[in-house]
Design a protein around this motif. Structure first.
Motif, PDB file in Angstrom:
ATOM      1  N   GLU A   1       0.817  -1.217   0.000  1.00  0.00           N
ATOM      2  CA  GLU A   1       0.000   0.000   0.000  1.00  0.00           C
ATOM      3  C   GLU A   1       0.849   1.265   0.000  1.00  0.00           C
ATOM      4  N   GLN A   2       2.157   1.093   0.115  1.00  0.00           N
ATOM      5  CA  GLN A   2       3.039   2.253   0.214  1.00  0.00           C
ATOM      6  C   GLN A   2       3.078   3.041  -1.095  1.00  0.00           C
ATOM      7  N   GLY A   3       2.945   4.351  -0.979  1.00  0.00           N
ATOM      8  CA  GLY A   3       2.991   5.202  -2.162  1.00  0.00           C
ATOM      9  C   GLY A   3       1.977   6.329  -2.051  1.00  0.00           C
ATOM     10  N   THR A   4       1.762   7.028  -3.156  1.00  0.00           N
ATOM     11  CA  THR A   4       0.836   8.151  -3.188  1.00  0.00           C
ATOM     12  C   THR A   4      -0.538   7.698  -3.664  1.00  0.00           C
ATOM     13  N   HIS A   5      -1.560   8.026  -2.891  1.00  0.00           N
ATOM     14  CA  HIS A   5      -2.946   7.699  -3.229  1.00  0.00           C
ATOM     15  C   HIS A   5      -3.649   8.975  -3.688  1.00  0.00           C
ATOM     16  N   ARG A   6      -4.321   8.903  -4.832  1.00  0.00           N
ATOM     17  CA  ARG A   6      -4.922  10.083  -5.473  1.00  0.00           C
ATOM     18  C   ARG A   6      -6.445   9.983  -5.457  1.00  0.00           C
ATOM     19  N   LEU A   7      -7.097  11.053  -5.027  1.00  0.00           N
ATOM     20  CA  LEU A   7      -8.567  11.103  -4.992  1.00  0.00           C
ATOM     21  C   LEU A   7      -9.082  12.189  -5.925  1.00  0.00           C
ATOM     22  N   VAL A   8     -10.070  11.823  -6.753  1.00  0.00           N
ATOM     23  CA  VAL A   8     -10.738  12.788  -7.637  1.00  0.00           C
ATOM     24  C   VAL A   8     -12.219  12.783  -7.273  1.00  0.00           C
ATOM     25  N   ARG A   9     -12.750  13.961  -6.909  1.00  0.00           N
ATOM     26  CA  ARG A   9     -14.159  14.058  -6.507  1.00  0.00           C
ATOM     27  C   ARG A   9     -14.635  15.511  -6.597  1.00  0.00           C
TER      28      ARG A   9
ATOM     29  N   ASN B   1     -17.692  25.822  -2.400  1.00  0.00           N
ATOM     30  CA  ASN B   1     -19.086  26.266  -2.550  1.00  0.00           C
ATOM     31  C   ASN B   1     -19.530  26.329  -4.005  1.00  0.00           C
ATOM     32  N   GLN B   2     -18.588  26.207  -4.951  1.00  0.00           N
ATOM     33  CA  GLN B   2     -18.941  26.162  -6.371  1.00  0.00           C
ATOM     34  C   GLN B   2     -19.004  24.730  -6.895  1.00  0.00           C
ATOM     35  N   ALA B   3     -18.823  23.748  -5.979  1.00  0.00           N
ATOM     36  CA  ALA B   3     -18.941  22.322  -6.319  1.00  0.00           C
ATOM     37  C   ALA B   3     -18.046  21.925  -7.489  1.00  0.00           C
ATOM     38  N   ARG B   4     -16.803  22.380  -7.444  1.00  0.00           N
ATOM     39  CA  ARG B   4     -15.855  22.036  -8.503  1.00  0.00           C
ATOM     40  C   ARG B   4     -15.141  20.720  -8.188  1.00  0.00           C
ATOM     41  N   ARG B   5     -14.654  20.096  -9.251  1.00  0.00           N
ATOM     42  CA  ARG B   5     -13.918  18.850  -9.071  1.00  0.00           C
ATOM     43  C   ARG B   5     -12.523  19.147  -8.518  1.00  0.00           C
ATOM     44  N   GLN B   6     -12.104  18.331  -7.560  1.00  0.00           N
ATOM     45  CA  GLN B   6     -10.830  18.553  -6.888  1.00  0.00           C
ATOM     46  C   GLN B   6     -10.009  17.263  -6.903  1.00  0.00           C
ATOM     47  N   THR B   7      -8.713  17.382  -7.145  1.00  0.00           N
ATOM     48  CA  THR B   7      -7.793  16.253  -7.064  1.00  0.00           C
ATOM     49  C   THR B   7      -6.923  16.424  -5.829  1.00  0.00           C
ATOM     50  N   SER B   8      -6.886  15.406  -4.991  1.00  0.00           N
ATOM     51  CA  SER B   8      -6.139  15.464  -3.728  1.00  0.00           C
ATOM     52  C   SER B   8      -5.184  14.289  -3.646  1.00  0.00           C
ATOM     53  N   PHE B   9      -4.122  14.482  -2.871  1.00  0.00           N
ATOM     54  CA  PHE B   9      -3.113  13.440  -2.728  1.00  0.00           C
ATOM     55  C   PHE B   9      -2.806  13.195  -1.249  1.00  0.00           C
ATOM     56  N   ALA B  10      -2.475  11.947  -0.940  1.00  0.00           N
ATOM     57  CA  ALA B  10      -2.020  11.588   0.404  1.00  0.00           C
ATOM     58  C   ALA B  10      -0.964  10.504   0.268  1.00  0.00           C
ATOM     59  N   GLU B  11       0.014  10.560   1.148  1.00  0.00           N
ATOM     60  CA  GLU B  11       1.137   9.616   1.111  1.00  0.00           C
ATOM     61  C   GLU B  11       0.968   8.562   2.197  1.00  0.00           C
ATOM     62  N   VAL B  12       1.151   7.298   1.825  1.00  0.00           N
ATOM     63  CA  VAL B  12       1.092   6.191   2.777  1.00  0.00           C
ATOM     64  C   VAL B  12       2.475   5.559   2.889  1.00  0.00           C
ATOM     65  N   GLU B  13       2.962   5.440   4.111  1.00  0.00           N
ATOM     66  CA  GLU B  13       4.252   4.798   4.389  1.00  0.00           C
ATOM     67  C   GLU B  13       3.985   3.605   5.306  1.00  0.00           C
ATOM     68  N   VAL B  14       4.570   2.461   4.986  1.00  0.00           N
ATOM     69  CA  VAL B  14       4.370   1.253   5.794  1.00  0.00           C
ATOM     70  C   VAL B  14       5.731   0.709   6.203  1.00  0.00           C
ATOM     71  N   LEU B  15       5.914   0.502   7.511  1.00  0.00           N
ATOM     72  CA  LEU B  15       7.189   0.055   8.062  1.00  0.00           C
ATOM     73  C   LEU B  15       6.983  -1.201   8.902  1.00  0.00           C
ATOM     74  N   PRO B  16       7.996  -2.070   8.982  1.00  0.00           N
ATOM     75  CA  PRO B  16       7.888  -3.230   9.872  1.00  0.00           C
ATOM     76  C   PRO B  16       8.167  -2.820  11.315  1.00  0.00           C
ATOM     77  N   VAL B  17       7.409  -3.376  12.254  1.00  0.00           N
ATOM     78  CA  VAL B  17       7.667  -3.121  13.669  1.00  0.00           C
ATOM     79  C   VAL B  17       8.998  -3.761  14.043  1.00  0.00           C
ATOM     80  N   VAL B  18       9.818  -3.033  14.778  1.00  0.00           N
ATOM     81  CA  VAL B  18      11.147  -3.555  15.138  1.00  0.00           C
ATOM     82  C   VAL B  18      11.026  -4.611  16.229  1.00  0.00           C
TER      83      VAL B  18
END
Length: 364
Positions: free
Chosen positions: A190-198, A204-221
């Protein structure tokens, strides 16, 4: 029974037989008995950390044994189920059972592919909002909910270490641990950039927006990882925990921020009630980040020598489109579904399985 059905059952039986050989049920059973003896020793809890490791491994071994033996029984029962179905003139329930078994065996087959050095570990998940302003912060919180819902549906415990809330809505970042065997192996894809279009609910003008979020996954030590962090290499700051909108959730300065001076890595924890507990949790996350950094450096050295494969996941790895059409698509595997809400409610197993198979193919 139709010839096509008989072929499907034969293929299912063959796949499960291969899985049983890979898992080595004899060795797994022997290990279960050995762990049961250790768990029954009254002196086991004299060392709580060791006791926890024993009981956790025992639970995992017993779960794997139960899963494969249950699947074997169901596969062996299939011919009888079809025979009874033919007598009754309705094979719909038999077909349903065959389809469910094909899906379950395929999922178990994917788990046997998790043989990486850290795959069996629990997972530390970090989510950070990216470009997209308030929509990105909201998107980061949606992703956090997606993973915690997935964990809940599968019976995995989640400990939230830290959440940094955004001013208007959503979160700037979050760190949480998903407990259970092979959590890192499964969630690392799942690691990487996740992109949302909505259509933005904040516009207030109800425009389409593209957003990004970064997911990082690490092993517990674990204690065997030997990630030493000298006291001189860290700066520890304490502050008061806070919730959404700046509301205080703890009246004492128990939240902890640790800065690793040589690398500049910063981790925080405000979930626990005491400063000591928060510091211990933050140190575990820092160790996980340093372990991953060490692993990446070693891999880069191997790649430079020509010993590494093309295992780069790239940056943007999945798109979630809610408008003008509905679709979630993994850009590496091309696996896609047409029901984004189901995915956002935690139904991500298909993406995890396709990601693991893709990674295996890339590393061959």
């Amino acid at each position: 029974m139709q010839p096509e059905t008989a072929t499907r059952i034969a293929n299912l039986d063959s796949t499960l037989t291969t899985i049983e050989k890979v898992m080595d049920l004899g060795e797994l059973t022997a290990r279960s008995r050995e762990l049961e003896q250790q768990a029954g020793d009254p002196s086991l809890w004299d060392d709580p950390a060791h006791a926890q490791a024993v009981t956790t491994e025992l639970s995992g071994v017993q779960s794997r044994l139960k899963k494969v033996t249950s699947l074997r029984q169901r596969v062996d029962d299939l011919p009888v189920i079809y025979e009874l179905a033919e007598e009754e003139g309705d094979d719909s329930l038999a077909e349903e059972e065959l389809g469910a078994l094909e899906e379950a065996v395929s999922s178990l087959e994917v788990q046997t592919m998790l043989s990486g050095e850290y795959d069996a570990r629990e997972a530390v998940v970090n989510i950070r909002s990216g470009a997209g302003g308030v929509d990105a912060a909201d998107w980061a919180e949606m992703l956090m909910r997606m993973y915690t819902r997935w964990a809940e549906k599968n019976g995995y415990k989640v400990d939230i270490y830290d959440v940094s809330y955004a001013e208007e809505a959503g979160i700037k970042s979050a760190t949480f641990v998903v407990h259970g065997e092979y959590m890192y192996g499964q969630l690392s894809v799942e690691q990487g950039t996740h992109r949302l279009v909505r259509i933005s609910p904040f516009d207030n003008q109800a425009r389409r927006q593209t957003s990004f979020a970064e997911v990082e996954v690490l092993p517990v030590v674990e204690q065997t990882d030997h990630i030493d962090i000298p006291d001189a290499d860290i700066r520890v700051d304490v502050y008061r925990s806070s919730g959404p909108g700046g509301q205080s959730v703890n009246t004492t300065d128990s939240a902890v921020r640790i800065t690793h001076l040589p690398t500049g890595i910063v981790v925080t924890c405000q979930n626990e009630k005491s400063q000591i507990q928060n510091k211990a949790s933050a140190l575990r996350v820092l160790q996980s980040k340093l372990l991953e950094r060490k692993r990446q450096e070693e891999k880069a050295e191997l790649d430079a020598l020509g010993a590494g494969g093309n295992a780069s996941w790239g940056n943007q790895m999945r798109s979630y489109v809610l408008h003008p059409f509905k679709m979630v698509k993994d850009l590496r595997t091309n696996y896609e579904v047409g029901d984004p809400q189901k995915v956002l409610d935690g139904d991500i197993d298909g993406f995890l399985e396709s990601g693991i198979r893709w990674r295996m193919a890339e590393n061959k």
